[in-house]
Design a protein around this motif. Structure first.
Motif, mmCIF file in Angstrom:
data_model
loop_
_atom_site.group_PDB
_atom_site.id
_atom_site.type_symbol
_atom_site.label_atom_id
_atom_site.label_comp_id
_atom_site.label_asym_id
_atom_site.label_seq_id
_atom_site.Cartn_x
_atom_site.Cartn_y
_atom_site.Cartn_z
ATOM 1 N N GLN A 1 0.831 -1.193 0.000
ATOM 2 C CA GLN A 1 0.000 0.000 0.000
ATOM 3 C C GLN A 1 0.870 1.249 0.000
ATOM 4 N N VAL A 2 0.247 2.323 -0.448
ATOM 5 C CA VAL A 2 0.937 3.607 -0.520
ATOM 6 C C VAL A 2 0.116 4.634 0.242
ATOM 7 N N GLN A 3 0.792 5.447 1.015
ATOM 8 C CA GLN A 3 0.140 6.525 1.749
ATOM 9 C C GLN A 3 0.600 7.862 1.189
ATOM 10 N N LEU A 4 -0.353 8.777 1.082
ATOM 11 C CA LEU A 4 -0.055 10.132 0.635
ATOM 12 C C LEU A 4 -0.520 11.096 1.718
ATOM 13 N N VAL A 5 0.361 11.984 2.113
ATOM 14 C CA VAL A 5 0.017 12.971 3.142
ATOM 15 C C VAL A 5 0.183 14.354 2.541
ATOM 16 N N GLU A 6 -0.926 15.080 2.491
ATOM 17 C CA GLU A 6 -0.934 16.426 1.916
ATOM 18 C C GLU A 6 -0.913 17.461 3.024
ATOM 19 N N SER A 7 -0.366 18.617 2.697
ATOM 20 C CA SER A 7 -0.369 19.730 3.647
ATOM 21 C C SER A 7 -0.294 21.038 2.875
ATOM 22 N N GLY A 8 -0.663 22.133 3.556
ATOM 23 C CA GLY A 8 -0.500 23.454 2.960
ATOM 24 C C GLY A 8 -1.776 24.147 2.545
ATOM 25 N N GLY A 9 -2.906 23.469 2.656
ATOM 26 C CA GLY A 9 -4.146 24.128 2.295
ATOM 27 C C GLY A 9 -4.544 25.186 3.316
ATOM 28 N N SER B 1 2.011 20.659 -0.361
ATOM 29 C CA SER B 1 3.032 19.614 -0.349
ATOM 30 C C SER B 1 2.367 18.255 -0.216
ATOM 31 N N CYS B 2 2.995 17.247 -0.777
ATOM 32 C CA CYS B 2 2.480 15.888 -0.672
ATOM 33 C C CYS B 2 3.655 14.934 -0.572
ATOM 34 N N ALA B 3 3.608 14.074 0.430
ATOM 35 C CA ALA B 3 4.660 13.080 0.631
ATOM 36 C C ALA B 3 4.090 11.685 0.431
ATOM 37 N N ALA C 1 -11.469 24.726 -3.815
ATOM 38 C CA ALA C 1 -11.765 23.311 -4.032
ATOM 39 C C ALA C 1 -11.001 22.487 -3.006
ATOM 40 N N VAL C 2 -11.304 21.203 -2.977
ATOM 41 C CA VAL C 2 -10.454 20.260 -2.265
ATOM 42 C C VAL C 2 -9.400 19.776 -3.255
ATOM 43 N N TYR C 3 -8.163 19.888 -2.855
ATOM 44 C CA TYR C 3 -7.041 19.503 -3.706
ATOM 45 C C TYR C 3 -6.519 18.135 -3.267
ATOM 46 N N TYR C 4 -6.418 17.230 -4.237
ATOM 47 C CA TYR C 4 -5.997 15.862 -3.966
ATOM 48 C C TYR C 4 -4.660 15.585 -4.628
ATOM 49 N N CYS C 5 -3.801 14.965 -3.882
ATOM 50 C CA CYS C 5 -2.535 14.482 -4.426
ATOM 51 C C CYS C 5 -2.755 13.082 -4.991
ATOM 52 N N ARG C 6 -2.095 12.797 -6.077
ATOM 53 C CA ARG C 6 -2.166 11.461 -6.676
ATOM 54 C C ARG C 6 -0.775 11.023 -7.084
ATOM 55 N N THR C 7 -0.492 9.748 -6.878
ATOM 56 C CA THR C 7 0.765 9.205 -7.353
ATOM 57 C C THR C 7 0.520 7.933 -8.145
ATOM 58 N N GLU C 8 1.350 7.695 -9.128
ATOM 59 C CA GLU C 8 1.288 6.496 -9.967
ATOM 60 C C GLU C 8 2.618 5.769 -9.762
ATOM 61 N N TRP D 1 -4.568 7.893 -4.196
ATOM 62 C CA TRP D 1 -5.037 9.244 -3.897
ATOM 63 C C TRP D 1 -4.771 9.592 -2.433
ATOM 64 N N GLY D 2 -4.506 10.870 -2.201
ATOM 65 C CA GLY D 2 -4.462 11.369 -0.841
ATOM 66 C C GLY D 2 -5.861 11.688 -0.346
ATOM 67 N N GLN D 3 -5.934 12.126 0.913
ATOM 68 C CA GLN D 3 -7.224 12.422 1.534
ATOM 69 C C GLN D 3 -7.781 13.761 1.081
ATOM 70 N N GLY D 4 -6.936 14.633 0.592
ATOM 71 C CA GLY D 4 -7.376 15.936 0.134
ATOM 72 C C GLY D 4 -7.113 17.024 1.164
ATOM 73 N N THR D 5 -6.900 18.227 0.647
ATOM 74 C CA THR D 5 -6.713 19.389 1.516
ATOM 75 C C THR D 5 -7.523 20.553 0.941
ATOM 76 N N GLN D 6 -8.227 21.242 1.810
ATOM 77 C CA GLN D 6 -9.128 22.307 1.364
ATOM 78 C C GLN D 6 -8.355 23.581 1.075
ATOM 79 N N VAL D 7 -8.639 24.156 -0.081
ATOM 80 C CA VAL D 7 -8.130 25.489 -0.431
ATOM 81 C C VAL D 7 -9.334 26.391 -0.656
ATOM 82 N N THR D 8 -9.387 27.473 0.089
ATOM 83 C CA THR D 8 -10.486 28.421 -0.034
ATOM 84 C C THR D 8 -9.922 29.796 -0.348
ATOM 85 N N VAL D 9 -10.395 30.362 -1.449
ATOM 86 C CA VAL D 9 -9.950 31.689 -1.872
ATOM 87 C C VAL D 9 -11.131 32.643 -1.706
ATOM 88 N N SER D 10 -11.011 33.531 -0.744
ATOM 89 C CA SER D 10 -12.134 34.414 -0.431
ATOM 90 C C SER D 10 -11.628 35.645 0.308
#
Length: 121
Positions: free
Chosen positions: A1-9, A21-23, A91-98, A111-120
């Motif tokens: 299995q592969v884990q993806l951890v996103e951050s920065g939203g 960022s996504c690791a 939107a919710v931004y998702y990291c993906r790796t192949e 796929w990662g779990q996603g990180t929310q980006v809100t521009v307002s």
């Protein structure tokens, strides 16, 4: 299995910048590509940017010239620098790796779990 951890939203004002960022970690033999996708409420998930192991990049039309994808192959990380953000980028931004796995045929996507980006304002 592969884990993806996103951050920065987060929340940013129009015209501002964010860096995602996504690791990737886990049973990875090699990474073929990494990328970012996004999904706004009521819309389909769409490509934001993708970078291959050879360094080739492609971007969604709406972010060209504003977003930049980069990678650190040694750390299995991918980054998305987002400048001149617009409310439409919310939107919710998702990291993906192949990746390929040892003794397993084919390329597998995760796929990662996603990180929310809100521009307002």
């Amino acid at each position: 299995q592969v884990q993806l951890v996103e951050s920065g939203g987060g929340l940013v004002q129009p015209g501002g910048s964010l860096r995602l960022s996504c690791a990737a970690s886990g049973s990875i033999f090699s990474i073929t590509a990494m990328g970012w996708y996004r999904q706004a409420p009521g819309k389909q998930r769409e490509l934001v940017a993708r970078i291959t192991s050879g360094g080739s990049t492609n971007y969604g039309d709406s972010v060209k010239g504003r977003f930049t994808i980069s990678r650190d192959s040694a750390k299995n990380m991918v980054y998305l620098q987002m400048n001149s953000l617009e409310p439409e980028d919310t939107a919710v931004y998702y990291c993906r790796t192949e990746v390929s796995h040892l003794r397993v045929t084919g390329i597998h996507g995760y796929w990662g779990q996603g990180t929310q980006v809100t521009v307002s304002s």
